[in-house]
Design a protein around this motif. Structure first.
Motif, mmCIF file in Angstrom:
data_model
loop_
_atom_site.group_PDB
_atom_site.id
_atom_site.type_symbol
_atom_site.label_atom_id
_atom_site.label_comp_id
_atom_site.label_asym_id
_atom_site.label_seq_id
_atom_site.Cartn_x
_atom_site.Cartn_y
_atom_site.Cartn_z
ATOM 1 N N TYR A 91 0.860 -1.188 0.000
ATOM 2 C CA TYR A 91 0.000 0.000 0.000
ATOM 3 C C TYR A 91 0.889 1.227 0.000
ATOM 4 C CZ TYR A 91 -3.500 -3.360 1.641
ATOM 5 O OH TYR A 91 -4.320 -4.449 1.753
ATOM 6 N N VAL A 92 0.320 2.351 -0.435
ATOM 7 C CA VAL A 92 1.065 3.610 -0.492
ATOM 8 C C VAL A 92 0.253 4.700 0.191
ATOM 9 C CG1 VAL A 92 2.023 5.399 -1.995
ATOM 10 C CG2 VAL A 92 2.241 3.002 -2.641
ATOM 11 N N VAL A 93 0.893 5.430 1.083
ATOM 12 C CA VAL A 93 0.301 6.620 1.691
ATOM 13 C C VAL A 93 1.230 7.784 1.371
ATOM 14 C CG1 VAL A 93 -0.459 7.752 3.818
ATOM 15 C CG2 VAL A 93 -0.694 5.269 3.566
ATOM 16 N N THR A 94 0.715 8.821 0.743
ATOM 17 C CA THR A 94 1.536 9.979 0.406
ATOM 18 C C THR A 94 1.111 11.187 1.231
ATOM 19 O OG1 THR A 94 0.191 11.025 -1.349
ATOM 20 C CG2 THR A 94 1.561 9.119 -1.972
ATOM 21 N N CYS A 95 2.086 12.007 1.562
ATOM 22 C CA CYS A 95 1.833 13.306 2.190
ATOM 23 C C CYS A 95 2.935 14.226 1.679
ATOM 24 C CB CYS A 95 1.864 13.192 3.722
ATOM 25 S SG CYS A 95 1.333 14.694 4.579
ATOM 26 N N GLY A 96 2.717 14.753 0.473
ATOM 27 C CA GLY A 96 3.794 15.372 -0.296
ATOM 28 C C GLY A 96 3.961 16.862 -0.149
ATOM 29 N N GLY A 97 3.224 17.500 0.766
ATOM 30 C CA GLY A 97 3.438 18.922 0.981
ATOM 31 C C GLY A 97 3.277 19.735 -0.285
ATOM 32 N N LEU A 98 4.350 20.390 -0.709
ATOM 33 C CA LEU A 98 4.318 21.258 -1.885
ATOM 34 C C LEU A 98 3.981 20.512 -3.169
ATOM 35 C CD1 LEU A 98 7.445 23.373 -0.950
ATOM 36 C CD2 LEU A 98 5.163 24.321 -1.330
ATOM 37 N N TYR A 99 4.126 19.182 -3.154
ATOM 38 C CA TYR A 99 3.852 18.395 -4.352
ATOM 39 C C TYR A 99 2.689 17.430 -4.148
ATOM 40 C CZ TYR A 99 8.332 20.191 -5.969
ATOM 41 O OH TYR A 99 9.363 21.026 -6.360
ATOM 42 N N SER A 100 1.879 17.665 -3.146
ATOM 43 C CA SER A 100 0.798 16.722 -2.852
ATOM 44 C C SER A 100 -0.218 16.640 -3.988
ATOM 45 C CB SER A 100 0.099 17.103 -1.543
ATOM 46 O OG SER A 100 -0.474 18.393 -1.627
#
Length: 300
Positions: A91-100
């Motif tokens: 599974y993938v969880v993203t929290c990319g800030g400026l690139y979210s």
């Protein structure tokens, strides 16, 4: 206790130990960079990998007609790719800030809410004037305007930060006025949500730009809270870039936004597209909420 709850409680224990060396009892402020480093070292010690300089280019799953032709595909069906490397995931969880928003788009999500970068510039109180500020000073936010106004923030190293302001950054990672990306800037200026925000708060925005250029004007704003402060008491300090999520109507998104990919990716990816301030202060509470959201989304 579930896996994610266990991880949350573990992080609380790590932070409690780490704060003995990283916490300033007079301000309640921690060195967040060192806290994050401690987290990463503990994560690696327990078998995890931390990959730096990994610019995500895409998310992929095995096509439906070929799904799980190998045991590796069955256990780790998602591929996260960069130009030079591929990581297989369950599974993938993203929290990319400026690139979210960019990360979300890579998995087939909508481009909105859009991230528009705003640079926040701080002044530093000269060390010999540190007695002017003995605690945190925060203004009451004005609901008519975006952002929160200037703060007086004593730091763990004894320095005192004054600010920030809020001006449009010319690059997603535009920490200096000279950091310019024409593609990032055009993307911000062309976005209808930003255009509506700029028109609605034109006067406020122009004042922020003026204070960014004119040090005396910035000090004048600070004197509302510490009248004895003078321009001789400060120097220009560091800057940060705020990943501000905007909707198409020009509203600043001030709540959490979660999203999933399209197709097969929707079963495997969770994007945290907006995590409102104060992210660091509330990080452990946010971790609990994200863990609950992960369990719900992936039926774990």
């Amino acid at each position: 206790m579930t896996l994610f709850s266990s991880l949350f409680h573990l992080s609380v224990g790590i932070l409690s130990e780490g704060l003995k060396a990283l916490w300033s009892p007079h301000t309640g402020i921690v060195d967040w960079g060192k806290v994050n480093h401690s987290y990463s070292e503990d994560f690696k010690y327990r078998g995890g990998d931390v990959c730096l300089q990994f610019e995500v280019c895409g998310f992929h799953t095995v096509p439906e007609s070929q799904r799980f032709t190998t045991s590796s595909q069955k256990e780790f069906p998602v591929r996260v790719t960069s130009e030079k490397q591929t990581i297989r995931c369950r599974y993938v969880v993203t929290c990319g800030g400026l690139y979210s928003d960019k990360l979300a788009e890579l998995s087939g999500c909508s481009s909105e809410p859009k991230i528009v970068p705003f640079r926040g510039e701080y002044l530093l109180l000269k060390p010999e004037k540190s007695s002017l500020v003995r605690g945190n000073i925060y203004p009451v936010p004005d609901p008519r305007f975006p952002f929160l106004g200037v703060h007086f923030t004593p730091r763990i190293d004894g320095s005192v930060w004054l600010g920030p302001n809020a001006v449009l950054a010319f690059k997603r990672e535009g920490y200096k006025p000279t950091d310019i990306s024409l593609s990032d800037l055009c993307e911000s200026l062309k976005y209808r949500g930003f255009q509506k925000l700029a028109i609605q708060h034109l006067g406020y925005g122009l004042k922020e730009i003026y204070r960014s250029i004119n040090l005396r004007a910035q000090v004048k704003e600070l004197q509302k809270f510490v009248p004895s402060l003078t321009i001789a008491d400060v120097t220009r300090g560091p800057t940060g870039v705020r990943a501000q999520a905007l909707d198409k109507n020009g509203n600043l998104v001030d709540d959490f936004v979660f999203d999933s990919g399209s197709g097969n990716l929707g079963e495997r990816i969770l994007h945290i597209r907006n995590a409102p301030s104060p992210g660091a202060t509330s990080s452990l509470a946010i971790a609990r909420m994200v863990a609950d959201k992960v369990e719900q989304t992936f039926s774990l």
